[in-house]
Design a protein around this motif. Structure first.
Motif, PDB file in Angstrom:
ATOM      1  N   GLU A 252     -21.420 -26.255  61.479  1.00  0.00           N
ATOM      2  CA  GLU A 252     -21.251 -24.848  61.433  1.00  0.00           C
ATOM      3  C   GLU A 252     -20.451 -24.338  62.774  1.00  0.00           C
ATOM      4  O   GLU A 252     -19.444 -23.735  62.841  1.00  0.00           O
ATOM      5  CB  GLU A 252     -22.419 -24.111  61.219  1.00  0.00           C
ATOM      6  N   ARG A 256     -16.572 -22.976  63.546  1.00  0.00           N
ATOM      7  CA  ARG A 256     -16.072 -21.679  63.957  1.00  0.00           C
ATOM      8  C   ARG A 256     -15.230 -22.091  65.247  1.00  0.00           C
ATOM      9  O   ARG A 256     -14.235 -21.349  65.289  1.00  0.00           O
ATOM     10  CB  ARG A 256     -17.234 -21.030  64.600  1.00  0.00           C
ATOM     11  N   MET A 257     -15.393 -23.095  65.874  1.00  0.00           N
ATOM     12  CA  MET A 257     -14.294 -23.459  66.975  1.00  0.00           C
ATOM     13  C   MET A 257     -12.937 -24.172  66.476  1.00  0.00           C
ATOM     14  O   MET A 257     -11.882 -23.689  66.769  1.00  0.00           O
ATOM     15  CB  MET A 257     -14.886 -24.904  67.835  1.00  0.00           C
ATOM     16  N   THR A 259     -11.706 -23.054  63.504  1.00  0.00           N
ATOM     17  CA  THR A 259     -11.445 -21.964  63.108  1.00  0.00           C
ATOM     18  C   THR A 259     -10.601 -20.952  63.991  1.00  0.00           C
ATOM     19  O   THR A 259      -9.290 -20.297  64.215  1.00  0.00           O
ATOM     20  CB  THR A 259     -12.255 -20.837  62.103  1.00  0.00           C
ATOM     21  N   SER A 260     -11.335 -20.763  65.284  1.00  0.00           N
ATOM     22  CA  SER A 260     -10.484 -20.111  66.506  1.00  0.00           C
ATOM     23  C   SER A 260      -9.559 -20.626  66.782  1.00  0.00           C
ATOM     24  O   SER A 260      -8.440 -20.210  67.260  1.00  0.00           O
ATOM     25  CB  SER A 260     -11.806 -19.811  67.640  1.00  0.00           C
ATOM     26  N   LYS A 262      -7.465 -22.476  65.352  1.00  0.00           N
ATOM     27  CA  LYS A 262      -6.478 -22.111  64.238  1.00  0.00           C
ATOM     28  C   LYS A 262      -5.819 -20.714  64.495  1.00  0.00           C
ATOM     29  O   LYS A 262      -4.513 -20.752  64.580  1.00  0.00           O
ATOM     30  CB  LYS A 262      -6.788 -22.074  62.890  1.00  0.00           C
ATOM     31  N   ILE A 263      -6.799 -19.622  64.803  1.00  0.00           N
ATOM     32  CA  ILE A 263      -6.334 -18.388  64.914  1.00  0.00           C
ATOM     33  C   ILE A 263      -5.497 -18.431  66.221  1.00  0.00           C
ATOM     34  O   ILE A 263      -4.217 -17.651  66.232  1.00  0.00           O
ATOM     35  CB  ILE A 263      -7.340 -17.475  65.264  1.00  0.00           C
ATOM     36  N   MET A 264      -5.811 -19.007  67.239  1.00  0.00           N
ATOM     37  CA  MET A 264      -5.136 -18.861  68.309  1.00  0.00           C
ATOM     38  C   MET A 264      -3.787 -19.578  68.536  1.00  0.00           C
ATOM     39  O   MET A 264      -2.614 -19.147  68.915  1.00  0.00           O
ATOM     40  CB  MET A 264      -6.006 -19.496  69.837  1.00  0.00           C
ATOM     41  N   GLU A 267      -1.442 -17.259  66.679  1.00  0.00           N
ATOM     42  CA  GLU A 267      -1.128 -16.184  67.488  1.00  0.00           C
ATOM     43  C   GLU A 267       0.138 -17.026  68.271  1.00  0.00           C
ATOM     44  O   GLU A 267       1.164 -16.222  68.479  1.00  0.00           O
ATOM     45  CB  GLU A 267      -2.000 -15.733  68.305  1.00  0.00           C
ATOM     46  N   LYS A 270       3.274 -17.237  66.794  1.00  0.00           N
ATOM     47  CA  LYS A 270       4.141 -15.740  66.457  1.00  0.00           C
ATOM     48  C   LYS A 270       4.628 -15.580  67.706  1.00  0.00           C
ATOM     49  O   LYS A 270       5.509 -14.648  67.632  1.00  0.00           O
ATOM     50  CB  LYS A 270       3.216 -14.907  65.738  1.00  0.00           C
TER      51      LYS A 270
ATOM     52  N   TYR B  15     -18.419 -16.481  61.922  1.00  0.00           N
ATOM     53  CA  TYR B  15     -17.570 -17.017  61.114  1.00  0.00           C
ATOM     54  C   TYR B  15     -16.396 -17.528  61.670  1.00  0.00           C
ATOM     55  O   TYR B  15     -15.717 -18.519  61.236  1.00  0.00           O
ATOM     56  CB  TYR B  15     -17.010 -16.085  59.807  1.00  0.00           C
ATOM     57  N   LEU B  16     -15.764 -16.896  62.810  1.00  0.00           N
ATOM     58  CA  LEU B  16     -14.584 -17.017  63.308  1.00  0.00           C
ATOM     59  C   LEU B  16     -14.595 -17.807  64.570  1.00  0.00           C
ATOM     60  O   LEU B  16     -13.448 -18.031  65.260  1.00  0.00           O
ATOM     61  CB  LEU B  16     -13.695 -15.813  63.171  1.00  0.00           C
ATOM     62  N   GLY B  17     -15.604 -17.496  65.270  1.00  0.00           N
ATOM     63  CA  GLY B  17     -15.703 -18.095  66.786  1.00  0.00           C
ATOM     64  C   GLY B  17     -15.305 -17.230  67.720  1.00  0.00           C
ATOM     65  O   GLY B  17     -15.083 -16.025  67.562  1.00  0.00           O
ATOM     66  N   PRO B  18     -14.835 -17.798  68.867  1.00  0.00           N
ATOM     67  CA  PRO B  18     -14.420 -17.016  69.996  1.00  0.00           C
ATOM     68  C   PRO B  18     -13.134 -16.147  69.921  1.00  0.00           C
ATOM     69  O   PRO B  18     -12.632 -15.413  70.616  1.00  0.00           O
ATOM     70  CB  PRO B  18     -14.183 -18.164  71.142  1.00  0.00           C
ATOM     71  N   ALA B  19     -12.104 -16.718  68.929  1.00  0.00           N
ATOM     72  CA  ALA B  19     -10.998 -15.851  68.676  1.00  0.00           C
ATOM     73  C   ALA B  19     -11.042 -14.751  67.732  1.00  0.00           C
ATOM     74  O   ALA B  19     -10.254 -14.175  67.113  1.00  0.00           O
ATOM     75  CB  ALA B  19      -9.966 -16.776  68.331  1.00  0.00           C
ATOM     76  N   ARG B  22      -9.255 -11.394  68.491  1.00  0.00           N
ATOM     77  CA  ARG B  22      -7.849 -11.541  68.460  1.00  0.00           C
ATOM     78  C   ARG B  22      -7.542 -11.558  67.005  1.00  0.00           C
ATOM     79  O   ARG B  22      -6.659 -10.716  66.719  1.00  0.00           O
ATOM     80  CB  ARG B  22      -7.191 -12.874  68.669  1.00  0.00           C
ATOM     81  N   LEU B  59      -8.443 -19.237  56.487  1.00  0.00           N
ATOM     82  CA  LEU B  59      -8.968 -20.088  57.484  1.00  0.00           C
ATOM     83  C   LEU B  59     -10.295 -20.789  57.041  1.00  0.00           C
ATOM     84  O   LEU B  59     -10.555 -21.663  57.524  1.00  0.00           O
ATOM     85  CB  LEU B  59      -9.071 -19.021  58.688  1.00  0.00           C
ATOM     86  N   ILE B  60     -10.896 -20.137  56.643  1.00  0.00           N
ATOM     87  CA  ILE B  60     -12.484 -20.651  56.366  1.00  0.00           C
ATOM     88  C   ILE B  60     -12.851 -20.670  54.921  1.00  0.00           C
ATOM     89  O   ILE B  60     -14.024 -20.929  54.472  1.00  0.00           O
ATOM     90  CB  ILE B  60     -13.583 -19.812  56.937  1.00  0.00           C
TER      91      ILE B  60
END
Lengths: 270, 75
Positions: A252, A256-257, A259-260, A262-264, A267, A270, B15-19, B22, B59-60
């Motif tokens: 788990e 989360r790591m 997912t983060s 991926k978000i970063m 970003e 973009k 759910y999304l962690g440290p980001a 953002r 994402l999840i």
């Protein structure tokens, strides 16, 4: 390949658990086998005490009187053959008994009076060389060998009981032998049963541990593969581990790591 | 940072962690006419939760994305 296998967590887990089981069951085996063998020998001795006690009650004072009068050369007399037949009939009722015999104690020497052995029986008056000490205890009451005893006829566990005359004095002693092989057979049965139970326990434990470790390792491998993919720049991965234990918690957190990351990375693009 | 945006961040971080910060900022500014996430109010929640469901779902996974959106709606 072999080197990699030896470093595998699964192999280490299975080997260490199997080693642990062997140590535990081996220790238990050594402890219980000794105790069980002692208990079984004790039970066999008690059984022999009961048999010899019962047999001695079947010999009447008249029989004792007849047998007390036997002398060398009477082996073909009717009264001797009648007593021999009686002993053999009694022995037939106790399948665990190999020999039944009657002895006389004269001047600290034991001599045979009637011996029901079919092959080479002891003659009337034949001295029993080197009898075990327990035999002399039978003057006062039933006695059984402490352990297996070897004499010129073989190795036996023997029981003895006094045969008293009408005045209540010990006139003769009756003996019964249980062959060592029969005693050993009983002892071996216990040993073999413990071996089988131990073997089955180790096998069952190894299977359970194998299944347990396979599921853990499978999920660790999944996490490892995901981390490997991400480290090579592929973020299009997901952590597909569904567990409620510590591995599940790790998955788990790892998810989360990911997912983060991926978000970063999105970003940044973009 | 408002109390509501704090609560949303606390929920989403599992759910999304440290980001998470953002991500949430991105959802509000991109899909809600440049809304600054720290100033979010209850009236914005249905629309915000809808976008969290869509974007986080990518994402999840849809199921977890919906779960997070439902939790935000219950605030």
């Amino acid at each position: 390949m072999m080197r990699k296998m030896m470093h595998s967590l699964q192999i280490k887990l299975v080997l260490s658990f199997v080693a642990l089981i062997i140590v535990i069951t081996g220790g238990t085996f050594l402890l219980t086998l000794g105790q069980t063998r002692t208990a079984l020998l004790e039970a066999t001795r008690e059984n022999l005490t009961q048999i010899i006690g019962m047999v001695s009650t079947q010999i009447t004072p008249a029989d004792i009187n007849v047998m007390s009068g036997f002398k060398a050369g009477d082996e073909t007399s009717d009264s001797y053959l009648s007593m021999l037949k009686k002993l053999r009939n009694m022995r037939a009722l106790s399948p665990n008994i190999t020999n039944l015999y009657v002895m006389r104690l004269v001047d600290e020497k034991i001599t045979f009076v009637v011996d029901d052995v079919e092959d080479d029986p002891a003659a009337i008056g034949q001295v029993y060389e080197e009898p075990e000490a327990k035999l002399f205890d039978a003057v006062n009451g039933p006695a059984v060998s402490n352990n297996l005893y070897t004499d010129e006829w073989g190795t036996f566990l023997s029981g003895y009981a006094p045969l008293k005359d009408t005045a209540g004095n010990t006139a003769l002693i009756i003996g019964a032998d249980m062959e060592a092989a029969k005693v050993a057979e009983r002892l071996d049965f216990i040993g073999n049963t413990i071996y089988i139970i131990m073997g089955l326990a180790i096998l069952l434990a190894a299977v359970i541990i194998g299944i347990f470790s396979v599921t853990i390792i499978r999920d660790i491998k999944k996490l490892n593969k995901t981390a490997d993919e991400i480290s090579k720049g592929n973020t299009n991965v997901s952590v597909n581990v569904n567990r409620k234990d510590e591995i599940g918690e790790l998955a788990e957190s790892f998810g989360r790591m990911v997912t983060s990351l991926k978000i970063m990375m999105a970003e940044d693009e973009k | 940072m408002s109390d509501l945006s704090n609560k949303i961040t606390s929920l989403a971080i599992d759910y999304l962690g440290p980001a998470t910060g953002r991500f949430l900022q991105r959802q509000s500014s991109s899909h809600m006419n440049g809304l600054v996430f720290e100033t979010i109010e209850r009236q914005h929640l249905p629309e915000f939760a809808r976008w969290v469901h869509i974007s986080a779902g990518l994402l999840i996974g849809n199921q977890k994305g919906k779960e997070l959106a439902d939790k935000i709606m219950r605030l």
